[in-house]
Design an enzyme around this catalytic site. Structure first.
Site, mmCIF file in Angstrom:
data_model
loop_
_atom_site.group_PDB
_atom_site.id
_atom_site.type_symbol
_atom_site.label_atom_id
_atom_site.label_comp_id
_atom_site.label_asym_id
_atom_site.label_seq_id
_atom_site.Cartn_x
_atom_site.Cartn_y
_atom_site.Cartn_z
ATOM 1 N N SER A 167 -62.745 25.503 -49.606
ATOM 2 C CA SER A 167 -63.039 23.986 -49.184
ATOM 3 C C SER A 167 -63.905 23.212 -50.423
ATOM 4 C CB SER A 167 -64.067 23.998 -48.134
ATOM 5 O OG SER A 167 -65.372 24.914 -48.249
ATOM 6 N N HIS A 180 -59.228 24.806 -43.534
ATOM 7 C CA HIS A 180 -58.361 23.638 -44.660
ATOM 8 C C HIS A 180 -56.936 23.845 -44.931
ATOM 9 C CE1 HIS A 180 -61.942 21.192 -45.482
ATOM 10 N NE2 HIS A 180 -62.706 22.471 -45.520
ATOM 11 N N LYS A 209 -60.513 19.070 -38.162
ATOM 12 C CA LYS A 209 -59.847 18.660 -39.482
ATOM 13 C C LYS A 209 -58.268 17.701 -39.314
ATOM 14 C CE LYS A 209 -62.782 21.550 -42.136
ATOM 15 N NZ LYS A 209 -63.706 21.959 -41.108
#
Length: 390
Positions: A178, A206, A237
């Site tokens: 990240s 991610h 996310k």
């Protein structure tokens, strides 16, 4: 409290004290801070789903049917049919046997790692793994070892030295790291795990919604479906809502429902959030337009930064750091960019090592090239004034 007051003063003296920004509207490509429009380059809302009309509609309909809260943990009466449906939707999307949804991505690591390891086991973790993994490992009774970041020789050295001393071994890695935006060497990790009879655990926070076919993640990106024991993903996310999930075998799901402490001791996810998430996965199944646009924007943005002389590290994904170095200068750079209409968060110790401060830029599918070009120009002029670029 004087100890805490002194520590806060130390942050101020070092120039790294921060006040929380307040967004006065939805999380979008342009956000409103104190009545001023700001280009937002700090959100994990990769695909623009956080304020998407289809997700909002699904959430409102779920409130009418189920109410605003689940009312209990999943193991009592908080397990609604919509929760079971979401588990099935995720498992199907990820091409895995089963999935278990947690209330937050952080709680997946807090709950799963301690549940699947014991005192006779060993956990081997990449040195740059996310804080939630580190905390999850600390909650486990297992022994632990750390290998140098993405260093497969170091990982194998640990396996050679320690494998025979433990019952089970769990290798843990982020899918996408990240802070730097680089991708784990997953094929090599899986190969070593098979060679030394170890389990694999990938936190793909991610990578979910970003890599792989229609955002199926890092495992799909490398064609390793069914070969990783535990796949952790976030729903806050790219999916744009809240929560996280653990994918794996049906037996691992059964075990987590009995020993995953966040599931046992915290109320189940709100029905509105569950419905919005189901809609998001439906949209990803329908089209790759969101992930395609994300990558188009990310490539354009990175190319423009490199042309201006910025050091963007070793990023391989839309996560794009601009390396600054000095912590205080990093925070001044972030603050000055905000004053000029671009929000990028400063990242300093302890999130990254001392001397490796950076601002982390997060491009989304919502941005236009005009927005990104304007942001780069503001960054360049500001960086020149601060001697960050020549």
């Amino acid at each position: 409290m004087s100890t805490i007051d002194n520590k806060i003063q130390q942050l101020k003296d070092l120039g790294i004290y921060r006040e929380l920004p307040i967004n006065q509207g939805p999380c979008d490509a342009i956000i409103n801070f104190n009545g001023k429009d700001i280009i937002n380059l700090s959100s994990n809302n990769y695909l623009g789903f956080a304020n998407h009309p289809r997700l909002k509609k699904a959430a409102k309909e779920a409130i009418d049917k189920y109410g605003v809260g689940a009312g209990a943990v999943r193991t009592i009466v908080g397990n609604m049919d919509i929760h079971e449906k979401l588990d099935d939707v995720i498992a199907k999307f990820k091409h895995e046997e089963a999935a278990t949804v947690f209330q937050a991505g952080f709680l997946c690591n807090s709950g799963a790692i301690q549940a699947i390891t014991d005192k006779d086991d060993l956990i081997i973790s990449d040195e740059l793994n996310h804080a939630s993994i580190i905390d999850g490992v600390r909650l486990s009774k297992a022994a632990r070892a750390v290998y140098k970041h993405s260093d497969m020789a170091d990982l194998e050295k640990i396996l050679i030295e320690k494998r025979n001393q433990y019952k089970d071994v769990l290798i843990i890695t982020d899918g996408v790291f990240s802070m730097d935006g680089d991708i784990a060497k997953l094929p090599e990790i899986v190969k070593l795990a098979k060679k030394y009879k170890a389990m694999t655990y990938v936190d793909d926070a991610h990578g979910s919604g970003v890599l792989g076919k229609s955002g199926r993640g890092t495992v799909d990106h490398f064609g390793l479906n069914g070969q990783v024991d535990f796949i952790i993903g976030t729903l806050s996310k790219a999916i744009g809502v809240v929560g996280g999930y653990v994918c794996g075998s049906k037996s691992s799901r059964d075990w987590l429902l009995h020993r995953g402490r966040p599931l046992l001791f915290s109320t189940a996810m709100m029905p509105a959030a569950v419905a919005a998430i189901i809609e998001a996965f439906k949209m990803l199944e329908e089209s790759s337009e969101y992930t395609d646009k994300l990558w188009e924007n990310a490539k354009y943005f990175k190319d423009e930064l490199v042309k201006k002389g910025f050091d963007i590290g070793k990023s391989q994904t839309p996560i794009t750091p601009i390396m600054v170095g000095d912590e205080a200068k990093t925070m001044r750079f972030s603050k000055e960019l905000l004053n000029r209409g671009v929000y990028v968060s400063g990242i300093v110790f302890p999130t990254v090592p001392v001397g490796l401060g950076r601002v982390r830029c997060m491009v989304s599918a919502l941005h236009t090239k005009e927005m990104l070009k304007k942001a780069v120009e503001i960054m360049y002029l500001t960086a020149k004034e601060m001697d960050i670029v020549q």
